[in-house]
Design an enzyme around this catalytic site. Structure first.
Site, mmCIF file in Angstrom:
data_model
loop_
_atom_site.group_PDB
_atom_site.id
_atom_site.type_symbol
_atom_site.label_atom_id
_atom_site.label_comp_id
_atom_site.label_asym_id
_atom_site.label_seq_id
_atom_site.Cartn_x
_atom_site.Cartn_y
_atom_site.Cartn_z
ATOM 1 N N HIS A 157 40.061 28.637 42.975
ATOM 2 C CA HIS A 157 39.612 28.398 41.607
ATOM 3 C C HIS A 157 38.131 28.052 41.523
ATOM 4 O O HIS A 157 37.606 27.883 40.424
ATOM 5 C CB HIS A 157 40.445 27.281 40.978
ATOM 6 C CG HIS A 157 41.865 27.673 40.730
ATOM 7 N ND1 HIS A 157 42.308 28.199 39.539
ATOM 8 C CD2 HIS A 157 42.958 27.640 41.543
ATOM 9 C CE1 HIS A 157 43.604 28.445 39.605
ATOM 10 N NE2 HIS A 157 44.017 28.118 40.823
ATOM 11 N N ASP A 365 29.982 27.930 38.691
ATOM 12 C CA ASP A 365 31.352 27.642 38.276
ATOM 13 C C ASP A 365 32.249 28.818 38.629
ATOM 14 O O ASP A 365 31.836 29.978 38.494
ATOM 15 C CB ASP A 365 31.400 27.400 36.762
ATOM 16 C CG ASP A 365 32.363 26.296 36.375
ATOM 17 O OD1 ASP A 365 33.254 25.986 37.173
ATOM 18 O OD2 ASP A 365 32.214 25.744 35.264
#
Length: 470
Positions: A157, A365
């Site tokens: 993730h 991110d």
């Protein structure tokens, strides 16, 4: 398949499937686990004096969860140490903050082994195992050593670091080698997947085969790109709920005919919060006529407050927000509203809907779902504008956002000015394209695509046995 077994550091299956605060990922995985009569396994969040290896089984809104307690030393070395002080900063290109301590690595290996030892006895022959995130990279290796022959997938993730940075990690080769005990490795973006491939080919002398296949360390693994999204229907329901509507009305009234810019990020150095406030300060300096006409609502829940670098960052942000307010505020206007608290999903939906600009500017991110939530919350007839860092995984898909370099305060300033003055027709055009991306990458589509790909991978007989030393 018999069951889907989801493994993550913390079990986030909701106790109430209707809860507005439940995240989209938790809802999507919970739905799959109910469908396949599955199990969600992970750390309970609790500590005990001595590790027992016992799994506590609970039912949470129709989802069976298996929980294991850890020792305080485990938490300090595995979670606070290797996961959050070593891998997290490294994977976000902050090697200046990464701490490479031998005890952290030993704790990381020990806890992954313990997780595998607790889970292995309950795995049935046809179960499919889906392991999540950087906390549990070696777990497939430990399961294979215990004789587990099932299909095992892994999804990261976070971003994957560049090869030049990854090699600063002691025993980086051992970590990557352990990933070849998975059958499928998934990433959010093509960039993260390509960086992993570059390490395997350039550093470990691996080879490509087929479409997304890698061969190295005497084994093969399949890789794939699976961009995660939000629970679109669930988020739209939250936006239109009683609390979502009430929150919107409250924020619209609070804005008092001013344009609201919103940022929502947990406290983390990867989110670019200091750079964002500096960019907003630059905007106020560059556009004196807009002072008093706009304000920034920055919602920043505190996280990992026991880590020194987070404590330092919190102090810097407090000081920076105070400096901007002190320099520009008037008796009836405060340029920054800085809040350190958590809001429910339906409340956030109302906040997003009331904001003329969504400011999503991480320095790095994996995906960033706030960008997709902001888009989904907008009024189709009068949508706001998304400003998005080009270093967020979401930027690979959301090309109609105003993409910016968050390190440049001038670029942030210009983007804010452009967003606030953008004509309605252009705002609608950009929003429609972005909303189509949000729908096309719904979290349910992501979940089903990964499970389908995992079931389609040809498994290797050699993965049924331990293939080498750690």
């Amino acid at each position: 398949m018999s069951r889907l077994i989801v493994v993550s550091n913390r079990v986030s299956a909701p106790t109430d499937p209707a809860a507005g605060s439940a995240g989209g990922l938790a809802m999507a995985l919970s739905a799959a686990l109910r469908k396949y009569d599955g199990l969600w396994f992970g750390w309970s969040g609790e500590t005990i004096d001595s590790f027992t290896g016992e799994m506590k089984v609970e039912d949470r809104a129709g989802v069976t969860v298996g929980l294991v307690d850890l020792e305080p030393q485990d938490v300090e070395e595995y979670y606070n140490g290797y996961a959050n002080k070593t891998l997290w900063p490294l994977f976000h290109h902050r090697i200046d903050l990464a701490q490479y301590e031998r005890s952290y690595g030993e704790g990381y290996e020990r806890v992954n082994r313990r997780f595998a030892e607790v889970l292995a006895p309950v795995i049935k022959p046809d179960d499919v195992i889906w392991i999540h995130d950087y906390h549990m990279i070696p777990m497939a290796r430990d399961l294979r050593r215990l004789g587990v022959r099932n299909r095992i997938g892994f999804f990261l993730h976070t971003p994957w670091p560049t090869r030049q940075l990854l090699v600063t990690l002691p025993h980086h080769r051992r970590l990557v080698e352990s990933m070849f005990d998975f059958d499928l490795i998934g990433f959010h973006t093509r960039e993260w997947c390509d960086l992993f491939t570059d390490y395997v080919v350039s550093e470990a002398q691996g080879e490509l085969f087929g479409h997304g296949g890698l061969e190295c360390f005497g084994r093969r693994v399949q890789t794939g790109v699976f961009p995660i999204g939000i629970d679109v229907d669930g988020f739209l329901a939250a936006k239109n709920s009683t609390l979502g509507t009430r929150t919107y009305d409250r924020m619209a009234a609070s804005a008092a005919f001013r344009a609201m810019i919103v940022g929502v990020d947990r406290l983390d150095y990867s989110k670019g919060l200091e750079e964002r406030l500096l960019g907003y300060e630059q905007f106020l300096q560059d556009n004196p006529s807009m002072r008093g006409e706009v304000f920034l609502l920055q919602v920043t829940p505190i996280s990992r407050d026991d880590v020194d670098s987070y404590q330092d960052m919190r102090a810097r942000l407090d000081a920076l927000a105070g400096r901007v307010n002190g320099a520009f505020a008037d008796m009836d206007w405060q340029p920054i509203r800085y809040l350190n608290r958590t809001y429910r999903r339906d409340q956030l939906a109302g906040i997003y809907r009331a904001a003329r600009v969504g400011l999503v500017t991480p320095l790095r991110d994996g995906m960033n779902l706030v960008a997709k939530e902001y888009v989904a919350a907008q009024n189709p007839d009068d949508p706001g504008v998304l400003i998005l860092s080009r270093f967020a995984g979401a930027a690979e898909q959301m090309r109609e956002a105003l993409l910016v370099n968050p390190y440049s305060r001038e670029e942030l300033s210009d983007a804010i000015q452009k967003a606030l003055t953008m004509p309605l027709a252009e705002r609608v055009r950009r929003w429609e394209a972005l909303m189509q991306v949000v729908r096309d990458t719904d979290v349910g589509i992501w979940r089903d695509a990964f499970v389908k790909a995992l079931l389609a991978v040809e498994t290797e007989p050699e993965k049924t046995q331990w293939a080498g030393a750690a």
